[in-house]
Design a protein around this motif. Structure first.
Motif, PDB file in Angstrom:
ATOM      1  N   ALA A   1       0.831  -1.207   0.000  1.00 31.59           N
ATOM      2  CA  ALA A   1       0.000   0.000   0.000  1.00 31.59           C
ATOM      3  C   ALA A   1       0.862   1.253   0.000  1.00 31.59           C
ATOM      4  O   ALA A   1       0.607   2.211  -0.734  1.00 31.59           O
ATOM      5  CB  ALA A   1      -0.928   0.002   1.217  1.00 31.59           C
ATOM      6  N   GLN A   2       1.904   1.222   0.808  1.00 32.28           N
ATOM      7  CA  GLN A   2       2.760   2.395   0.892  1.00 32.28           C
ATOM      8  C   GLN A   2       3.521   2.609  -0.422  1.00 32.28           C
ATOM      9  O   GLN A   2       3.609   3.732  -0.927  1.00 32.28           O
ATOM     10  CB  GLN A   2       3.731   2.218   2.055  1.00 32.28           C
TER      11      GLN A   2
ATOM     12  N   THR B   1      14.511   3.622   3.059  1.00 33.52           N
ATOM     13  CA  THR B   1      13.788   4.215   4.191  1.00 33.52           C
ATOM     14  C   THR B   1      12.946   3.143   4.881  1.00 33.52           C
ATOM     15  O   THR B   1      12.889   3.054   6.112  1.00 33.52           O
ATOM     16  CB  THR B   1      12.897   5.373   3.702  1.00 33.52           C
TER      17      THR B   1
ATOM     18  N   ALA C   1      14.582   7.166  -6.870  1.00 32.67           N
ATOM     19  CA  ALA C   1      13.376   7.369  -6.053  1.00 32.67           C
ATOM     20  C   ALA C   1      12.929   6.058  -5.411  1.00 32.67           C
ATOM     21  O   ALA C   1      12.598   6.003  -4.220  1.00 32.67           O
ATOM     22  CB  ALA C   1      12.261   7.961  -6.916  1.00 32.67           C
TER      23      ALA C   1
ATOM     24  N   LEU D   1       3.461  12.826 -11.974  1.00 28.00           N
ATOM     25  CA  LEU D   1       4.274  14.027 -12.169  1.00 28.00           C
ATOM     26  C   LEU D   1       4.407  14.446 -13.623  1.00 28.00           C
ATOM     27  O   LEU D   1       4.714  15.598 -13.903  1.00 28.00           O
ATOM     28  CB  LEU D   1       5.672  13.819 -11.569  1.00 28.00           C
TER      29      LEU D   1
ATOM     30  N   PHE E   1      12.998   5.108  -1.377  1.00 26.02           N
ATOM     31  CA  PHE E   1      11.819   4.576  -0.695  1.00 26.02           C
ATOM     32  C   PHE E   1      12.171   3.266   0.014  1.00 26.02           C
ATOM     33  O   PHE E   1      11.863   3.063   1.188  1.00 26.02           O
ATOM     34  CB  PHE E   1      10.704   4.347  -1.713  1.00 26.02           C
TER      35      PHE E   1
ATOM     36  N   ARG F   1       2.567   1.626  -3.262  1.00 28.89           N
ATOM     37  CA  ARG F   1       1.576   2.033  -4.245  1.00 28.89           C
ATOM     38  C   ARG F   1       1.329   3.542  -4.196  1.00 28.89           C
ATOM     39  O   ARG F   1       1.285   4.206  -5.234  1.00 28.89           O
ATOM     40  CB  ARG F   1       0.275   1.288  -3.951  1.00 28.89           C
ATOM     41  N   GLY F   2       1.178   4.073  -2.989  1.00 31.37           N
ATOM     42  CA  GLY F   2       0.978   5.521  -2.854  1.00 31.37           C
ATOM     43  C   GLY F   2       2.154   6.286  -3.434  1.00 31.37           C
ATOM     44  O   GLY F   2       2.004   7.301  -4.119  1.00 31.37           O
ATOM     45  N   PHE F   3       3.359   5.784  -3.175  1.00 32.04           N
ATOM     46  CA  PHE F   3       4.575   6.391  -3.707  1.00 32.04           C
ATOM     47  C   PHE F   3       4.554   6.369  -5.240  1.00 32.04           C
ATOM     48  O   PHE F   3       4.777   7.382  -5.899  1.00 32.04           O
ATOM     49  CB  PHE F   3       5.783   5.624  -3.151  1.00 32.04           C
TER      50      PHE F   3
ATOM     51  N   GLN G   1       2.011   5.948  -7.277  1.00 32.61           N
ATOM     52  CA  GLN G   1       0.907   6.772  -7.785  1.00 32.61           C
ATOM     53  C   GLN G   1       1.350   8.217  -7.944  1.00 32.61           C
ATOM     54  O   GLN G   1       1.100   8.857  -8.953  1.00 32.61           O
ATOM     55  CB  GLN G   1      -0.249   6.768  -6.779  1.00 32.61           C
ATOM     56  N   HIS G   2       1.991   8.717  -6.903  1.00 34.63           N
ATOM     57  CA  HIS G   2       2.380  10.110  -6.985  1.00 34.63           C
ATOM     58  C   HIS G   2       3.505  10.307  -7.990  1.00 34.63           C
ATOM     59  O   HIS G   2       3.512  11.277  -8.745  1.00 34.63           O
ATOM     60  CB  HIS G   2       2.781  10.676  -5.624  1.00 34.63           C
ATOM     61  N   TYR G   3       4.443   9.363  -8.030  1.00 30.15           N
ATOM     62  CA  TYR G   3       5.531   9.471  -9.015  1.00 30.15           C
ATOM     63  C   TYR G   3       4.949   9.537 -10.429  1.00 30.15           C
ATOM     64  O   TYR G   3       5.320  10.392 -11.233  1.00 30.15           O
ATOM     65  CB  TYR G   3       6.496   8.286  -8.881  1.00 30.15           C
TER      66      TYR G   3
END
Lengths: 696, 696
Positions: free
Chosen positions: B285-286, B451, B444, B297, B448, B288-290, B292-294
């Motif tokens: 899920a996390q 981290t 990127a 852009l 991720f 995926r959110g990353f 999605q935003h990438y």
């Protein structure tokens, strides 16, 4: 409640599992109301607070509208809380040119103190038992009737008590309706920022170190309450301890723990484990990934996204820890056994069975009825009006002005809870407060939210079609955010005052979208409140009263965001056989620093490195029983002096919503000595240091 | 396996819950090996395939190294599969200037066909039972001894069988070790892309419509296998049905379902429910959110991120559905009862108890031992060498060349599984294939991942410190990605061929990082394989054999990525009382289109809208029992002709890893008529249309 998560600030501890364990093993457990301290347990420490001591601590304690705790620390209205509790204010006062989150803030003179938009501070004045009134109002009623009668009785009690906007009254359910108390607060609605350190020291170690210890954070901020434009006189306030605290010493935490689930039934815990927590975590994880990447794009993106990212990461860790506790077979079977023991006692007595039998089954059945409605309710209404996907304040502003016009025309007893007379002043303040809005960020967030909404309900759901039409989430988000004028507080004021007529005349696209889904949202909420929530509330009361009758009342109620006192000692713990020392120092912070976020200290620290006394205490742990909402609570010694400032729990605190583990659960605080030292030596904040250390 | 998730392509169905239910209720359940079809069930359809029919279907079926199924559809090596199965190839052939994912691809002439880097196609030649050999090799052994002896026996059998690189042999465990079969494949390692439509039609409806129906996707692609630079002769291939398929008609799906857990013990299912699935979903899920935003852009970011986002969203939906099934109390209690019934039968017989008693407890105990090791193993080693956080192919390249040098020096039997002689040709091909690398995206992703690694193990963990040092995840990711030369296949080739000496001479930063953590990773993997996995494997075999002895062998084994045949009918279902029709048409696709992604049709379609026959069938559903890995499988009629192409399941298929629900579970396919129509009328692909419809 489906979305109680949303209002639960920060983090949480302890359960019914330990509720009736021998007191010797759980001597430090408990979030006690100040009128019912456990004398036997306190005797172990050779200390019994006088009524004067208790009154002084109560009057020196405070609650922030952001959900945190705080304390009065001078006679001129100075309020101490955590940096993370004031973060929202600091963020709102910041601009691209002057970033107080990154650089810190200090008002060297009184005139430099800056108003915190939307923030207020409450001080508890008195508590009255209103159980009899509530019982009389709801006697013999069920479901919708029960819900409406209870709501009307609460609204009436609160209005009659509050009277002027500077007072606020809440009817509080203790022991899940075992008792109802009416709390009366003095409300300070002019709050200014006095001091905040840099984020790098306030949240040193960031998400990796959050809920861990050793810790090295100056998570503190100073506010000041004003009355009519001048600093309020706060005669009752905590004196700063000159001596500080030592390992093994008795510590009291006086604060407002938000919510525990120590009295929940197994059906409620299973519902959290199998649905509530998993769903919340999955949504939060995805949003976290989104925010992480957004914040990585540049300095300005990081500035606007940090506060939300910080909140999500914190909540994520909390719910992750709670879910692990609920999935621990040994732990959970203990909870099951304890419920069974109570139910057997109830079933063994004809009298108890007649009064309380069937309550557990009714709660389980209500949760079962809720399952097919859950996704729709959460998407349309969320927690009292804020759906999880509506991630822009523009949505909340639109819904609030829209509903405000309708609700304020109704009799007090018939309104949605958040529009009750007693709650209106704070609501209005939040609505009309200045708040900066980064439209690029709002569009990105709302695009994310609308995409998630479509996924949750499916592209063919009527509400989704009404919101999206044939446009993409990004197109809709862009149109709503770019086109809305609600970011201007004057526009909100005119809509709020202009009522139905002004709303009809407005062509604001966000308002129109919110209006288009409002009838459905209200219908779902009404069905939930009358058919599900009312059953759970009523039967939770019955379970709570059964527990009283069986086990007596010498125990503490679940946390309810009301003032509680916990006691304990400064004490480390054993982590996998290794002793963790209870204190950290300024020197430890420098030793942990790498120069890279989140392990970078601010330049105000690094420039003074050579001059600092490295052995000055910075953080410490104690075994006080606290939970989310306790952030910002003062830690006081037996003389009632301030020795610390709670800002976190350790990792073992995370399962604590359901179970308190005295051997490893720890509260983490800023040491008052370290804070004073930093104010003096690093920030040169002599004006406030003088005020804090003034001996009356 | 901790990470079997990672290798499980796409989506999944069905369970042991229904394993012994009356056959009349589950007539269409089962993924049967072609040598053991259930004759009684097939008789219901008045059809019994001949050996010739079966041989033809087997030889016309294929497996892609990407994990999907496929079929031969011409005598000149033409292979039909899904667009999403060929997505990786299409993506690799694309550049910023020429985006074949967005625009589609068609080789109008033979010379325009483009090599798919790293892809190969396998055709099953024969199956041999080797249970006796395996049993003899492991008799009387336990834990590490069992693990090593079994591994050595398997490696020897596979090597003796494969001989030349154009053959590949796998020892396959059926019924979790109830039987061992040796599968021999013809391997085509030169595969070229012939045709792919635009992503907008291949994945029309995107993630919102994924696993839903009605559906409107042209999820198809054509590849061609070559031998020595010319198209391979594939005499055995499916003829394209001229007539197509109608509602109620018998359908066979011949493909390679990846993995089901229909024979798992309750302890394994609980482990998935409480840990495995939740952990995977939260990470996904996390990420995926990353992503999605990438992808939001810009056009280029969307191009490079789409394939991974698509995979993550698909996996997310699968695991979410499975977790819901596991959290369904009614469903799970049925699984518990069935296990109890078998265990009672075993315990009731002294003979069975002596042979199989204690197996369930041993599996549960092994899982319990695994719990404290889990996070470290997954972070250091993941699934056979690829940890979840190492999101860049640079990591895999580095680890493969590094370990390759060490492993190839060892005797075959002692190597890590993936370096066995039988597996080396494919591994080498994957390693040396050309692959474009967008360094900004890689940085990127790795930021991720690093981290998340720090979060999973904590900033003070030795491996984290070795990877990060005093740098931030972003600094490390930037240094590794910018500094690594492994993106050049020539560099990889020279390191692969140069062995230990070349590796010692290399200063590649990714290689150095991977080397720094390799000893720890190998140690953790060895401990897991010998102490935990071996116990689970051995005792799963015992449970499977107990089941044989009690219930007989007239049932199908769990899916193992080997060729299976399922049978069923074209059939809609009732969704909340509303009948869902089994077919959709081209007209339905236009009716659903909004012009906005994911509901935008490509211009090749919209430009021809007026000329298209709207009633041409596009997609259909049937009640065949399939699972992830079946994507790309041919649907054939009783004449053995191609009538469709499986590409998905409906929403009710999602709990199917553990339970098959015949009333609502449906396979979703592209209708062969619609595909041919689109090739002809929309894409003008007359060269391949002629080849597909050639009557021999």
């Amino acid at each position: 409640m489906p979305c109680k998560h949303a209002r639960r600030a920060l983090w949480l501890l302890c359960t019914w599992v330990c509720f009736h364990w021998p007191s010797s093993a759980f001597a430090d457990e408990g979030m006690w109301t100040l009128d019912a301290l456990p004398k036997t347990q306190l005797q172990r420490y050779g200390f019994m607070p006088t009524q004067q001591w208790l009154d002084h601590v109560r009057a020196s304690s405070a609650r922030l509208s952001s959900g945190c705790s705080a304390s009065f620390v001078s006679g001129q209205g100075l309020v101490l809380t955590n940096h993370h509790c004031a973060h929202n204010c600091i963020q709102r006062l910041s601009t691209q040119a002057q970033d107080y989150v990154a650089n810190g803030f200090y008002a060297a003179t009184a005139s430099q103190e800056r108003v915190c938009p939307g923030l207020d501070v409450s001080q508890l004045l008195e508590i009255r038992d209103v159980t009899a009134q509530l019982d009389a109002a709801t006697q013999g009623l069920d479901r919708e009737q029960f819900h409406l009668a209870r709501k009307a009785a609460i609204a009436a009690l609160e209005r009659n008590c509050s009277q002027a906007p500077k007072f606020r009254c809440d009817v509080v359910s203790l022991y899940h309706g075992g008792l109802y108390h009416l709390y009366r607060y003095r409300r300070y609605d002019e709050v200014r920022l006095v001091f905040a350190p840099e984020f790098r020291t306030a949240f040193f170690g960031g998400d990796p170190d959050n809920f861990n210890f050793p810790r090295h954070d100056l998570d503190a901020a100073l506010l000041r309450v004003y009355e009519a434009g001048v600093p309020a006189v706060t005669e009752q306030h905590l004196a700063w301890s000159a001596r500080g605290i030592a390992s093994g010493e008795l510590t009291f935490v006086s604060g407002h723990p938000g919510a525990t689930e120590r009295l929940w039934t197994i059906a409620q815990l299973e519902d959290a484990r199998e649905r509530g927590h998993v769903e919340w975590l999955l949504q939060a994880a995805q949003y976290r990934g989104f925010l992480q990447h957004y914040a990585s794009l540049g300095k300005e993106q990081k500035r606007v996204a940090t506060e939300e990212l910080f909140g999500i990461e914190n909540g994520f860790k909390v719910f992750r820890g709670e879910l692990e506790a609920l999935n621990d077979a040994h732990f959970f079977s203990m909870l099951v056994e304890r419920e069974q023991a109570l139910r057997q006692r109830v079933n063994a007595s004809a009298v108890l069975r007649a009064k309380y039998g069937g309550s557990w089954e009714e709660i389980a059945a209500a949760l079962e009825r809720f399952r097919p409605l859950r996704a729709e309710l959460l998407a349309a209404e969320g927690w009292r009006g804020t759906p999880w996907w509506a991630k822009s304040p523009l949505f909340w502003w639109a819904r609030t002005v829209l509903r405000g016009a309708e609700e304020r025309d109704k009799p007090n007893a018939e309104r949605l809870e958040e529009f009750g007379d007693s709650r209106l002043p704070r609501l209005e303040k939040g609505l009309l407060a200045e708040r900066p809005l980064d439209r690029a960020f709002e569009i990105a967030k709302l695009t994310f939210g609308l995409t998630a909404l479509r996924e949750a309900l499916g592209p063919d759901h009527a509400m989704v079609k009404r919101v999206l039409g044939v446009s993409s989430p990004e197109q809709v988000a862009t149109r709503l955010v770019r086109g809305s004028t609600l970011a201007d507080p004057k526009v909100r004021l005119s809509l709020w005052q202009g009522g139905a007529e002004a709303l009809r005349a407005s062509k604001d696209p966000m308002l129109e979208m919110v209006r288009a889904i409002d009838a459905d949202a209200r219908r779902l909420r009404a069905a939930y409140e009358s058919q599900i929530e009312a059953t759970i509330t009523k039967n939770s009361e019955r379970v709570a009263r059964a527990r009283f009758e069986v086990y007596g009342t010498s125990s503490y109620p679940d946390a309810t965001h009301t003032l509680r006192l916990s006691f304990g000692r400064v004490r480390g713990w054993l982590e996998r056989g290794r002793a963790v020392s209870p204190f950290t120092t300024f020197g430890d912070a420098f030793a942990r620093a790498t120069g890279q976020d989140p392990y970078a200290l601010p330049s105000s620290w690094t420039e003074r490195e050579a001059r600092l006394k490295f052995d000055t205490p910075l953080n410490f742990v104690s075994d006080n029983d606290i939970i989310g909402g306790n952030s910002g609570s003062p830690v006081v010694n037996r003389r009632g002096e301030l020795v610390g400032l709670v800002f976190d729990g350790n990792i073992h605190a995370l399962g604590g919503a359901y179970g308190f583990e005295p051997e490893r659960n720890r509260a983490v605080s800023v040491d008052a000595r370290g804070l004073l030292y930093a104010l003096q030596e690093i920030y040169g904040a002599s004006r406030v240091v003088g005020e804090l250390t003034l001996v009356p």
